[in-house]
Design an enzyme around this catalytic site. Structure first.
Site, short mmCIF file in Angstrom:
data_model
loop_
_atom_site.label_atom_id
_atom_site.label_comp_id
_atom_site.label_asym_id
_atom_site.label_seq_id
_atom_site.Cartn_x
_atom_site.Cartn_y
_atom_site.Cartn_z
N CYS A 176 27.39 119.01 -58.34
CA CYS A 176 27.35 117.57 -58.88
C CYS A 176 27.90 116.62 -58.24
O CYS A 176 27.86 115.29 -58.25
CB CYS A 176 27.99 117.51 -60.23
SG CYS A 176 27.14 118.81 -61.47
N HIS A 220 30.28 110.53 -62.64
CA HIS A 220 29.28 111.66 -63.07
C HIS A 220 29.09 111.72 -64.52
O HIS A 220 29.88 111.98 -65.30
CB HIS A 220 29.75 112.91 -62.43
CG HIS A 220 28.88 114.22 -62.94
ND1 HIS A 220 27.52 114.11 -62.71
CD2 HIS A 220 29.46 115.24 -63.04
CE1 HIS A 220 27.05 115.43 -63.04
NE2 HIS A 220 28.29 116.07 -63.33
N ASN A 236 23.20 115.86 -68.17
CA ASN A 236 23.77 116.26 -66.88
C ASN A 236 22.54 116.43 -65.74
O ASN A 236 21.98 117.50 -65.86
CB ASN A 236 24.90 117.11 -66.94
CG ASN A 236 25.58 117.41 -65.78
OD1 ASN A 236 25.26 117.02 -64.52
ND2 ASN A 236 26.81 118.24 -65.86
N1 COA Z 1 24.91 124.70 -80.50
C1 COA Z 1 25.74 125.16 -81.53
N2 COA Z 1 26.80 125.77 -81.40
C2 COA Z 1 27.15 126.16 -80.12
C3 COA Z 1 26.47 125.75 -79.00
C4 COA Z 1 25.32 124.91 -79.10
N3 COA Z 1 24.40 124.54 -78.06
N4 COA Z 1 27.12 126.08 -77.81
C5 COA Z 1 28.28 126.82 -78.18
N5 COA Z 1 28.24 126.80 -79.53
C6 COA Z 1 29.12 127.48 -80.44
C7 COA Z 1 30.04 128.55 -79.74
O1 COA Z 1 29.14 129.70 -79.84
C8 COA Z 1 31.20 128.57 -80.61
O2 COA Z 1 31.15 129.18 -81.96
P1 COA Z 1 32.35 130.19 -82.38
O3 COA Z 1 33.22 129.06 -82.58
O4 COA Z 1 31.34 130.70 -83.50
O5 COA Z 1 32.47 131.11 -81.38
C9 COA Z 1 31.42 126.97 -81.03
O6 COA Z 1 30.40 126.34 -80.75
C10 COA Z 1 32.68 126.35 -80.09
O7 COA Z 1 32.21 126.68 -78.59
P2 COA Z 1 33.08 126.17 -77.38
O8 COA Z 1 32.54 126.69 -76.17
O9 COA Z 1 34.48 126.63 -77.75
O10 COA Z 1 32.70 124.77 -77.71
P3 COA Z 1 33.55 123.59 -76.98
O11 COA Z 1 34.05 122.40 -78.08
O12 COA Z 1 34.23 123.81 -75.81
O13 COA Z 1 32.10 122.76 -76.46
C11 COA Z 1 31.17 122.25 -74.32
C12 COA Z 1 31.31 123.38 -75.41
C13 COA Z 1 30.13 122.95 -73.33
C14 COA Z 1 30.27 121.24 -74.73
C15 COA Z 1 32.22 121.95 -73.51
O14 COA Z 1 33.11 123.12 -72.97
C16 COA Z 1 32.14 121.04 -72.31
O15 COA Z 1 31.71 119.91 -72.61
N6 COA Z 1 32.43 121.68 -71.17
C17 COA Z 1 32.30 121.07 -69.90
C18 COA Z 1 30.71 121.27 -69.47
C19 COA Z 1 30.19 120.40 -68.46
O16 COA Z 1 30.20 119.42 -68.69
N7 COA Z 1 29.89 121.17 -67.12
C20 COA Z 1 29.31 120.77 -66.23
C21 COA Z 1 30.47 119.97 -65.26
S1 COA Z 1 29.75 119.25 -63.80
#
Ligand code: COA
Length: 324
Positions: free
Chosen positions: A112, A251, A281
């Site tokens: 990215c 970004h 993204n």
């Molecule tokens: N839809 C519904 N539920 C989802 C899901 C989706 N697309 N993806 C994950 N979940 C669920 C998980 O399975 C988990 O369920 P559980 O509690 O029963 O295990 C719950 O939602 C929470 O998951 P978690 O991964 O802890 O969520 P989060 O609040 O951390 O959000 C992201 C996930 C990916 C949105 C977040 O971690 C994030 O933004 N990370 C950075 C990602 C990014 O920007 N990457 C690129 C950088 S360049």
């Protein structure tokens, strides 16, 4: 004297995939995606919208807005992690597509952060050769690199391309400074395997297909901290504060990452350009798409100080300042 942006361009695929569309692909829902990421829809490449085609269209728009002909370009650099082929580079495909027959061309992989790394590189080439004009492009079709069964990742990314033409100017505008960093020790938190090795001796341990894999929570924490650090270091190095900045173009990873960054940098929300809701993204393409969007909306004026910051797989991250 400085290295200035002469023109900007971008290209998004025609097809729009909404969160509701994703509900029929993986176990997710519109409300979860909106509240966790700020994304409402993303563009997904279709026929004739490969990475190099999107990149070429964005480049032609950038050349047009710069008033520069394709054969005036000396170098084409494409930041991408979803190149059309492993070889030749997407940059060579772009060169052929736009007829930049006096350029040399290559791709750059900084995930990215690819566009900011390309900007820095072009800056240094032009400092060494004032006559050079360079196309810096960020282009991705990440839809081709997603595991569409993995709801942790497939909801986040989109396709698109953005480009700028850079050249030399005698006045005092242009790139003020850059601050780029990497940390290869954390690669596993955000990575994508390549094609499986044909050599059994060189097979990658834990090979899980050529898809993006991510530890979302860890990436989130690192992204906020890294972008904040790179920005504050760069501003301090240049004797500037966030109040000197006219517009921040970060970004476009995720609205929660951006909101945390806004809090930590103590920058007012209306000085930060955000289009993640409609693009998702787009990795290396996200900053140049946002820049072109802001530029064409008339949000950038001559002499404005524009701040960019990025974070991506590697990890790679950094910041850049341009006096427009
Ligand atoms: N839809 C519904 N539920 C989802 C899901 C989706 N697309 N993806 C994950 N979940 C669920 C998980 O399975 C988990 O369920 P559980 O509690 O029963 O295990 C719950 O939602 C929470 O998951 P978690 O991964 O802890 O969520 P989060 O609040 O951390 O959000 C992201 C996930 C990916 C949105 C977040 O971690 C994030 O933004 N990370 C950075 C990602 C990014 O920007 N990457 C690129 C950088 S360049």
């Amino acid at each position: 004297m400085g290295i200035v942006v002469l023109g900007t361009g971008s290209c998004l695929p025609k097809r729009v995939m909404t969160n509701v569309d994703l509900e029929s692909i993986v176990d997710t829902n519109d409300e979860w995606i909106r509240s966790r990421t700020g994304i409402e829809s993303r563009h997904i490449g279709g026929k004739d919208e490969q990475t190099f085609k999107l990149a070429a269209k964005a480049s032609l728009k950038a050349l047009e807005s710069a008033g520069v002909a394709a054969d005036e370009i000396g170098l084409i650099v494409v930041g991408t992690i979803s190149s059309h082929m492993q070889m030749p580079s997407t940059a060579c495909f772009v060169q052929n597509e736009i007829g930049a027959n006096k350029a040399f061309a290559y791709d750059l992989n900084a995930a990215c952060s690819g566009f900011l790394y390309g900007l820095d590189l072009a800056h240094k080439y032009i400092l060494a050769d004032h006559g050079m004009k360079i196309l810096v492009i960020g282009a991705e079709t990440l839809s081709s690199r997603l595991d569409w069964n993995d709801r942790n990742t497939c909801i986040l990314f989109g396709d698109g391309a953005g480009a700028v033409v850079l050249g030399y100017s005698e006045d005092d505008r242009g790139i003020v400074g850059t601050n780029l960093l990497s940390d290869g020790s954390l690669w596993e938190l955000l990575h994508m395997h390549g094609p499986e090795s044909a050599n059994p001796e060189l097979k990658v341990e834990g090979y899980s297909g050529a898809f993006i894999r991510m530890e979302g929570r860890e990436v989130f924490k690192h992204a906020v901290r890294a972008m904040e650090d790179s920005v504050t270091t760069l501003l301090a190095r240049e004797g500037l504060t966030i109040d000197d900045v006219s517009l921040v173009i970060p970004h476009q990873a995720n609205i929660r990452i951006l909101n945390k960054l806004i809090d930590r940098l103590k920058v007012s929300q209306d000085k930060v350009f955000i289009n993640v809701s409609k693009c998702g993204n787009t990795s290396a393409a996200s900053i140049p798409i946002a820049l072109d969007d802001a530029n064409r909306q008339g949000l950038i004026a001559k002499d404005d100080l524009i701040l960019f910051c990025s974070f991506g797989g590697g990890f790679t991250w950094g910041a850049a300042l341009i006096k427009w």
